[in-house]
Design an enzyme around this catalytic site. Sequence first.
Site, PDB file in Angstrom:
ATOM      1  N   ASN A   7       0.787  -1.620  -0.119  1.00  0.00           N
ATOM      2  CA  ASN A   7      -0.434  -0.424  -0.138  1.00  0.00           C
ATOM      3  C   ASN A   7       0.979   1.414   0.066  1.00  0.00           C
ATOM      4  OD1 ASN A   7      -1.880   2.267   0.676  1.00  0.00           O
ATOM      5  ND2 ASN A   7      -2.522   0.489   2.196  1.00  0.00           N
ATOM      6  N   ARG A  91      -2.354  -2.414  -3.531  1.00  0.00           N
ATOM      7  CA  ARG A  91      -3.565  -1.759  -3.400  1.00  0.00           C
ATOM      8  C   ARG A  91      -3.254  -0.258  -3.515  1.00  0.00           C
ATOM      9  NH1 ARG A  91      -5.490   2.032   2.055  1.00  0.00           N
ATOM     10  NH2 ARG A  91      -7.690   1.913   1.182  1.00  0.00           N
ATOM     11  N   HIS A 180     -12.989   2.624  -0.168  1.00  0.00           N
ATOM     12  CA  HIS A 180     -13.225   1.301   0.921  1.00  0.00           C
ATOM     13  C   HIS A 180     -13.915   0.020   0.657  1.00  0.00           C
ATOM     14  CE1 HIS A 180     -13.380   5.202   4.146  1.00  0.00           C
ATOM     15  NE2 HIS A 180     -11.811   4.592   4.087  1.00  0.00           N
ATOM     16  N   ARG A 241     -12.008  15.418   7.889  1.00  0.00           N
ATOM     17  CA  ARG A 241     -13.036  15.686   6.833  1.00  0.00           C
ATOM     18  C   ARG A 241     -14.238  15.342   6.751  1.00  0.00           C
ATOM     19  NH1 ARG A 241     -11.007  10.257   3.569  1.00  0.00           N
ATOM     20  NH2 ARG A 241      -9.700   9.911   4.535  1.00  0.00           N
ATOM     21  N   GLU A 382      -8.297  -5.830   4.365  1.00  0.00           N
ATOM     22  CA  GLU A 382      -8.333  -5.506   3.071  1.00  0.00           C
ATOM     23  C   GLU A 382      -6.807  -6.151   2.577  1.00  0.00           C
ATOM     24  OE1 GLU A 382      -8.894  -1.119   5.014  1.00  0.00           O
ATOM     25  OE2 GLU A 382      -9.927  -1.274   3.208  1.00  0.00           O
TER      26      GLU A 382
END
Length: 406
Positions: A7, A91, A180, A241, A382
Amino acid sequence: MKVLVLNCGSSSIKYQFIDTEQKIALAKGMVERIGMSSAVLSHSRYDGDAIKIVGEILDHQIAIEYVLGVMLSKNHGVIEEKEDIEAVGHRVVHGGESFSDSVLINDHVIEVLQENIELAPLHNPPNIKGIQAIKRILPNTPQCCVFDTAFHVKMPPKAFLYGIPYELYKKHKIRRYGFHGTSHLYVSQKAVEILNKNIEELKLVTAHLGNGCSMAAIDRGHSIDTSMGFTPLEGLLMGTRSGDLDPSLILYIMSKEALSLNEAGTLLNKHSGLTGISGEGSDMREIIQAVKQGHKRATYAFEIFCYRIKKYLGAYAAALGGLDAFIFTGGIGENSIEVREEVCRDMEFLGIELDRERNNNGSLIISTDKSKVKVLRIPTNEELVIAMDTSEIVKSLKEKQPEHAG
Ligand code: ADP
């Protein structure tokens, strides 16, 4: 198959070396501060052995060479030669509209990723750097991309189009993409196993609550709507955020505070959400601590965070025309008893009845036996999805091109 999962971010690389037969990580770690003089590689092995290395790691290729160096080392390693890495899975945040599944990387895929840089300017460039570094270091090892957006690509137009001129969708690919996806897919498949049902009979809502947060409405295995949009800024309140807001407000703030485009982006992405409202940082553990001490702004942040999840849950139950299970995952979803309790409070009318004891004791099913809608807490993984997808793609490639003996 033994798969290295990468990643790659702008200044960090997270990795796991996964044995897909046993479904375990043989090693995992992270390189931080790439490009700076004191970069740090933290590496740990399945047996608990761990090491930290500080060095000058100037780019992604050097970082990956460090990772391979430690994986090969006598004292901390897990492989004897580079070729023990049978495949590499990356990823990749943004696949745009081009990819609805994981793919084997070839020159065409890299070109498409480059075309999509505009859609994910912070994420796709380091992903591409990681792919190119592996191409140089392990030229014969197959590589695959697993996209955060792929699971959501087949949402219906009524869910992915925004109420702006249609030409802008065509011209600039402005639409809801959602993110996601790997996590929403993984926990929805786990829910099927835990509930011992057929995916064809299930209407699910999944909530991935980490530093970034998103929810998805999943109808018989397909994502039909999701809260993140064109970028990962839309939807739920997140650590830093803002999530949903009135678009006019951005123009208003920019004019009132004399902000540039960049400054406005930073305000909404880095200084909003739990941090902006509470003034206490973005870590949910600290927010909850402050709530317990009666901190007013932290209480607002906690309440807004949970309230928005509730609103999306109601909306998605309506969009799905029913609900069989609601799933919490991500650092907050998996660990915060308080968030799960607040979200599920007074939801009996929708068939949701939380079992307080199960919610407190780490059970996977945290609803009561008579709750019509099952509520689950499922740790996401993941990296395992990326490793499994990569191994399937590479195996099918090998079946198509059997090696010639002699
Ligand atoms: P990322 O999105 O970076 O992968 P994670 O999924 O690890 O992040 O989630 C990070 C969030 O999980 C942080 O807000 C952290 O406060 C929260 N978290 C972790 N453990 C707990 C806990 N025990 N209680 C509440 N929140 C927690």
